[in-house]
Design a protein around this motif. Sequence first.
Motif, mmCIF file in Angstrom:
data_model
loop_
_atom_site.group_PDB
_atom_site.id
_atom_site.type_symbol
_atom_site.label_atom_id
_atom_site.label_comp_id
_atom_site.label_asym_id
_atom_site.label_seq_id
_atom_site.Cartn_x
_atom_site.Cartn_y
_atom_site.Cartn_z
ATOM 1 N N ASP A 99 0.806 -1.216 0.000
ATOM 2 C CA ASP A 99 0.000 0.000 0.000
ATOM 3 C C ASP A 99 0.844 1.273 0.000
ATOM 4 O O ASP A 99 0.366 2.337 -0.385
ATOM 5 C CB ASP A 99 -0.948 0.015 1.205
ATOM 6 N N SER A 100 2.090 1.178 0.421
ATOM 7 C CA SER A 100 2.955 2.362 0.481
ATOM 8 C C SER A 100 3.344 2.867 -0.909
ATOM 9 O O SER A 100 3.703 4.037 -1.058
ATOM 10 C CB SER A 100 4.232 2.047 1.273
ATOM 11 N N ASN A 101 3.338 1.966 -1.884
ATOM 12 C CA ASN A 101 3.770 2.299 -3.248
ATOM 13 C C ASN A 101 5.208 2.812 -3.322
ATOM 14 O O ASN A 101 5.580 3.489 -4.267
ATOM 15 C CB ASN A 101 2.814 3.301 -3.905
ATOM 16 N N LYS A 102 6.018 2.504 -2.296
ATOM 17 C CA LYS A 102 7.425 2.901 -2.334
ATOM 18 C C LYS A 102 8.218 2.060 -3.329
ATOM 19 O O LYS A 102 9.201 2.525 -3.888
ATOM 20 C CB LYS A 102 8.047 2.795 -0.950
ATOM 21 N N TRP A 103 7.807 0.820 -3.494
ATOM 22 C CA TRP A 103 8.457 -0.062 -4.447
ATOM 23 C C TRP A 103 7.657 -0.073 -5.743
ATOM 24 O O TRP A 103 6.432 -0.107 -5.711
ATOM 25 C CB TRP A 103 8.531 -1.493 -3.899
ATOM 26 N N GLU A 104 8.354 -0.061 -6.872
ATOM 27 C CA GLU A 104 7.669 -0.226 -8.158
ATOM 28 C C GLU A 104 7.420 -1.717 -8.325
ATOM 29 O O GLU A 104 8.331 -2.515 -8.239
ATOM 30 C CB GLU A 104 8.546 0.285 -9.295
ATOM 31 N N GLU A 163 12.845 6.037 6.375
ATOM 32 C CA GLU A 163 11.612 6.047 7.177
ATOM 33 C C GLU A 163 10.981 4.658 7.193
ATOM 34 O O GLU A 163 10.839 4.017 6.156
ATOM 35 C CB GLU A 163 10.614 7.051 6.599
ATOM 36 N N PRO A 164 10.556 4.204 8.367
ATOM 37 C CA PRO A 164 9.902 2.894 8.468
ATOM 38 C C PRO A 164 8.562 2.867 7.725
ATOM 39 O O PRO A 164 7.937 3.903 7.501
ATOM 40 C CB PRO A 164 9.667 2.716 9.966
ATOM 41 N N PHE A 165 8.149 1.685 7.365
ATOM 42 C CA PHE A 165 6.817 1.482 6.777
ATOM 43 C C PHE A 165 5.743 1.537 7.867
ATOM 44 O O PHE A 165 4.624 1.943 7.613
ATOM 45 C CB PHE A 165 6.718 0.115 6.070
ATOM 46 N N ILE A 166 6.111 1.067 9.060
ATOM 47 C CA ILE A 166 5.124 1.006 10.160
ATOM 48 C C ILE A 166 5.321 2.138 11.142
ATOM 49 O O ILE A 166 6.352 2.757 11.199
ATOM 50 C CB ILE A 166 5.172 -0.334 10.905
#
Length: 163
Positions: free
Chosen positions: A115-120, A160-163
């Motif tokens: 859900d973060s969309n940080k990774w493609e 930055e952490p995901f959680i």
Amino acid sequence: MNTKKAYIAGGCFWGMEDLFRVRPGILDTEVGYIGGENDYPTYRNHPGHAEGIELTYDSEVTSFREILDYFFRIHNPTTMNRQGNDIGSSYRSAIFFRNEEEKKTAQEIIQIVEDSNKWEGKVVTTLEPYTAFWPAEPEHQDYLVRNPNGYTCHFERFAEPFI
């Protein structure tokens, strides 16, 4: 102290071990083989096994969730059976859960990362039941401590952490 263990794989075990060894709450790291077909695997004979790490941690200082959060920040979980120059199922992204609570936590963290969309791309990390962890040969333990300029494809991609 409440000591627990976690088992993960995310590419070459040297780089993951080196980054985790200095994390708060991590008491010990060991690299080895996990999730494969044979007993007593070796570097030259580990069919189906991933290069993984066993993390011994103090759960009063860090949690399984925090370990997984960091895991997803130091390797690319969207590449199937590959990290950096290393290609093959030995280098897959995997979480080896030991109980339903760990499995549920892993599923939650994977969803947060997605859900973060940080990774493609989509997270391809597998959830596999823990069966056995086989320590790697001595020359692979603490490899980057002994060889500071050795190969690694692991680094903090996100501060930055995901959680």
